[in-house]
Design an enzyme around this catalytic site. Sequence first.
Site, PDB file in Angstrom:
ATOM      1  N   HIS A   1      -5.074  -0.842   5.904  1.00 51.34           N
ATOM      2  CA  HIS A   1      -5.049   0.454   5.210  1.00 51.34           C
ATOM      3  C   HIS A   1      -4.420   1.536   6.091  1.00 51.34           C
ATOM      4  O   HIS A   1      -3.500   2.247   5.661  1.00 51.34           O
ATOM      5  CB  HIS A   1      -6.481   0.838   4.831  1.00 51.34           C
ATOM      6  N   GLU A   2      -4.902   1.656   7.316  1.00 51.42           N
ATOM      7  CA  GLU A   2      -4.433   2.728   8.191  1.00 51.42           C
ATOM      8  C   GLU A   2      -3.003   2.490   8.675  1.00 51.42           C
ATOM      9  O   GLU A   2      -2.211   3.432   8.766  1.00 51.42           O
ATOM     10  CB  GLU A   2      -5.372   2.876   9.385  1.00 51.42           C
TER      11      GLU A   2
END
Length: 229
Positions: free
Chosen positions: A35-36
Amino acid sequence: MPAMSFREVMANMNWSYLLELLISVIPAIICITIHEMSHGLAAKLMGDNTAETQHRLSLNPLRHIDPAGLVMLVVFKVGWAKPVPVNMMRFRKPKAGMAVTALAGPVSNFILAALLLLVRGLITPPLAKHGWGMTVLELFDTTAYLSICLGLFNLIPIPPMDGSKVLFSFLPDRIYMKLMRYERYGMIIILIVMLSGVVSGPLNTVTYYIFDKLFLLAQLGYKLVLKFM
């Protein structure tokens, strides 16, 4: 009481608890990292290399994990990571660039879930014959489910969640910048929402629905493998 040998300590270890803990923690680490990193990659593609200079375009989870957020994700299935640094003024179109960067995180979670379930189907025939194989399949299922849940939660349009940055991009510049200045206080609202359990029911319902639909990919992979066995 005599000191126990290393072999005795290992023999008395509660391995089932350790295994359950790993099945909870490993999926959370994978989902947060993807995600990051996706936020940082999208920001770079849109013209801002801040995340890259701070080594956030990495699959090393230590660069992304926030310990408290990881615990929340494992326990409550919703959590957070270290925010990816973004300088929206470097984007050619600041609001649009921020919206794309924000959306990249949840989208990556949905793609990750789809890929995991497809692979899960492909490896099911050989692994289902073994006890340890069933544990691996459970790990794939848990990671896919958690990835969907994380993606959905981040689409909630409350600052500083990704959904708010997408929604705010449609607002006039003056209102947009004012709301962005106050996004840090939105975390208090998010924590209250998380702890109250208000969104847990609807979130789990939608997550299970999407998981169920994406599980068709696992069935497809399973059938493909059987044809060549």
